[in-house]
Design a protein around this motif. Sequence first.
Motif, mmCIF file in Angstrom:
data_model
loop_
_atom_site.group_PDB
_atom_site.id
_atom_site.type_symbol
_atom_site.label_atom_id
_atom_site.label_comp_id
_atom_site.label_asym_id
_atom_site.label_seq_id
_atom_site.Cartn_x
_atom_site.Cartn_y
_atom_site.Cartn_z
ATOM 1 N N VAL A 285 0.980 -1.268 0.067
ATOM 2 C CA VAL A 285 0.111 -0.180 0.121
ATOM 3 C C VAL A 285 0.742 1.155 -0.023
ATOM 4 N N GLU A 286 1.955 1.258 0.633
ATOM 5 C CA GLU A 286 2.960 2.545 0.608
ATOM 6 C C GLU A 286 3.685 2.596 -0.556
ATOM 7 N N ARG A 287 4.460 1.780 -0.971
ATOM 8 C CA ARG A 287 5.697 1.791 -1.861
ATOM 9 C C ARG A 287 5.489 0.623 -2.897
ATOM 10 N N ASP A 288 5.852 0.774 -3.931
ATOM 11 C CA ASP A 288 5.951 -0.305 -4.994
ATOM 12 C C ASP A 288 6.863 -1.274 -4.602
ATOM 13 N N ARG A 289 6.687 -2.516 -4.562
ATOM 14 C CA ARG A 289 7.485 -3.859 -3.996
ATOM 15 C C ARG A 289 8.064 -4.524 -5.431
ATOM 16 N N TYR A 290 9.259 -4.755 -5.359
ATOM 17 C CA TYR A 290 10.060 -5.573 -6.439
ATOM 18 C C TYR A 290 10.663 -6.790 -5.906
ATOM 19 N N SER A 291 10.817 -7.683 -6.756
ATOM 20 C CA SER A 291 11.013 -9.091 -6.155
ATOM 21 C C SER A 291 11.586 -9.846 -7.260
ATOM 22 N N ILE A 292 12.605 -10.840 -7.156
ATOM 23 C CA ILE A 292 12.962 -11.627 -8.221
ATOM 24 C C ILE A 292 13.200 -13.109 -7.748
ATOM 25 N N PRO A 293 12.405 -13.762 -8.210
ATOM 26 C CA PRO A 293 12.272 -15.299 -7.946
ATOM 27 C C PRO A 293 13.275 -16.050 -9.145
ATOM 28 N N PHE A 294 14.155 -16.851 -8.712
ATOM 29 C CA PHE A 294 14.787 -17.539 -9.482
ATOM 30 C C PHE A 294 14.475 -19.192 -9.334
ATOM 31 N N PHE A 295 13.758 -19.707 -10.541
ATOM 32 C CA PHE A 295 13.322 -21.055 -10.523
ATOM 33 C C PHE A 295 14.480 -21.981 -11.047
ATOM 34 N N MET A 296 15.044 -22.842 -10.198
ATOM 35 C CA MET A 296 15.947 -23.814 -10.668
ATOM 36 C C MET A 296 15.438 -24.884 -11.635
ATOM 37 N N GLY A 297 16.118 -25.057 -12.859
ATOM 38 C CA GLY A 297 15.477 -25.736 -13.848
ATOM 39 C C GLY A 297 15.404 -27.083 -13.735
ATOM 40 N N LEU A 298 14.281 -27.753 -14.443
ATOM 41 C CA LEU A 298 14.016 -29.119 -14.518
ATOM 42 C C LEU A 298 14.209 -29.811 -15.715
ATOM 43 N N PRO A 299 14.884 -31.003 -15.732
ATOM 44 C CA PRO A 299 15.197 -31.798 -16.802
ATOM 45 C C PRO A 299 13.857 -32.205 -17.502
ATOM 46 N N LEU A 300 13.641 -31.860 -18.691
ATOM 47 C CA LEU A 300 12.132 -31.824 -19.235
ATOM 48 C C LEU A 300 11.784 -33.112 -19.419
ATOM 49 N N ASP A 301 12.633 -34.193 -19.873
ATOM 50 C CA ASP A 301 12.145 -35.474 -20.451
ATOM 51 C C ASP A 301 12.222 -36.475 -19.160
ATOM 52 N N LEU A 302 12.612 -35.856 -17.879
ATOM 53 C CA LEU A 302 12.629 -36.959 -16.936
ATOM 54 C C LEU A 302 11.259 -37.085 -16.065
#
Length: 420
Positions: A285-302
């Motif tokens: 409500v007071e100030r803009d909030r910024y954040s940065i999530p990093f999602f560690m990758g998955l081996p797609l064919d597993l």
Amino acid sequence: MEIPILNLSLAKDPTTRPQLLKDLYDATFNIGFVYIKNHSVPNFTIDNLTDFLPKLFDLPNSSKSTLSKINSPHFVGYNGYAEEKTLGKQDLREQFDFATELDVVYDENAQVEGGSGRDFSKLYWRLRGPNLWPDEGDLPGFRRVFEEYHDALSKLSFEFVELVEEAFGIPKDTFKDFFVPKQQVSNGQKSKSYLPPQHRIKLLKYPATSNPSGQGVGPHKDSSGWLTFLYQVGTEPGLEVLTKTNTWIPVPPIPGTFVVNFGNAFEAATEGAVRATVHKVKAPVERDRYSIPFFMGLPLDLRVSDIRACMPESVRRKRGEVEGDSKGEEVEISKFLDGRWDCLGESQLRKWIRSHEDVGRKWYVDEACIHVKSLPQRERKLGCPSRHPESFSQKDASPPKPNEMIKLFDLAILHSTKRV
Ligand SMILES: O=C(O)CCC(=O)C(=O)O
Ligand SMILES: [Fe+2]
């Protein structure tokens, strides 16, 4: 209850490492959320990127629309304010999605080479590909700074996973080996089928709102990646975590820390020993909030079941031993033990299409129709009772409705084995 802060520098000293691993185990098993401090990511790497955030979000609308996610089959790019929903309610945030910069591997005519090759005709391989970068003239240096951050977080994620493995008695490098099989690296060569992981990074802005009950992002478990490393910029609070006793506890920013939590795939692979915890963000409500999530990758064919097979019995039994028949947790986990969610690439593609139907419609409908057309009549009917899926790709047909499209994709993804 408070979220514990783990001091990762204790891992370096053999006399303090055991206590750190015990604390990590307790936090992971009981809460599924931890702060980490004294990690390997330099402050300047973080500051260089966070300094860009206000400028990035202030880009003119014309640049933002060039960067729109609709322009990418890889689900990277820009999403405007309140364009996404969680649990049917608008998320009051804006975002740029990025991923590890990778070449396209998807090839609808790919041939599988004997035994060890990968079938790149699978629809989910299309998730991999290049980013949509802002114009260098608009934000000089942004790409370099971003890539530095990406590489530092990638390194941190592998270091951290090693600690989790040790804390739980999972053989060292189990997770790493899904990307880089050990024997092939040790003789100096990477396997032909080696593929670097595709990590995902979101740059998020939650603009200040006048609505004190606004939803920044609604309650969810993370479904991208093994685990998430979240950097909360500045001092604006908002992140909250749901505890086992059904109360929400705040996870305010703490300078110099990342917040780490686990995704659904990790929870499923460990049969719940590692918790994927529900969390949400209140709009500021007071100030803009910024954040940065990093999602560690998955081996797609597993497959989750392949990973589970590498987990020691002692890990797989853990949750049941402690929580006995607390059904809620079991029901949640068993959903991910369901065979339909088994292939990580398939569940990732489903997730992206569900949250960005417009992108799915633009980039995946034709391919999905090809897959579906090759199915026997009976199965096609099962998937799309209201209309024949072929009709979606006909010129004068009305586009598929969201529900029809999801059914179409479920059907196509589930059956996208080699076409004859
Ligand atoms: O912005 C945050 O603090 C958390 C965001 C989040 O949970 C997500 O994007 O999955
Ligand atoms: Fe999340």
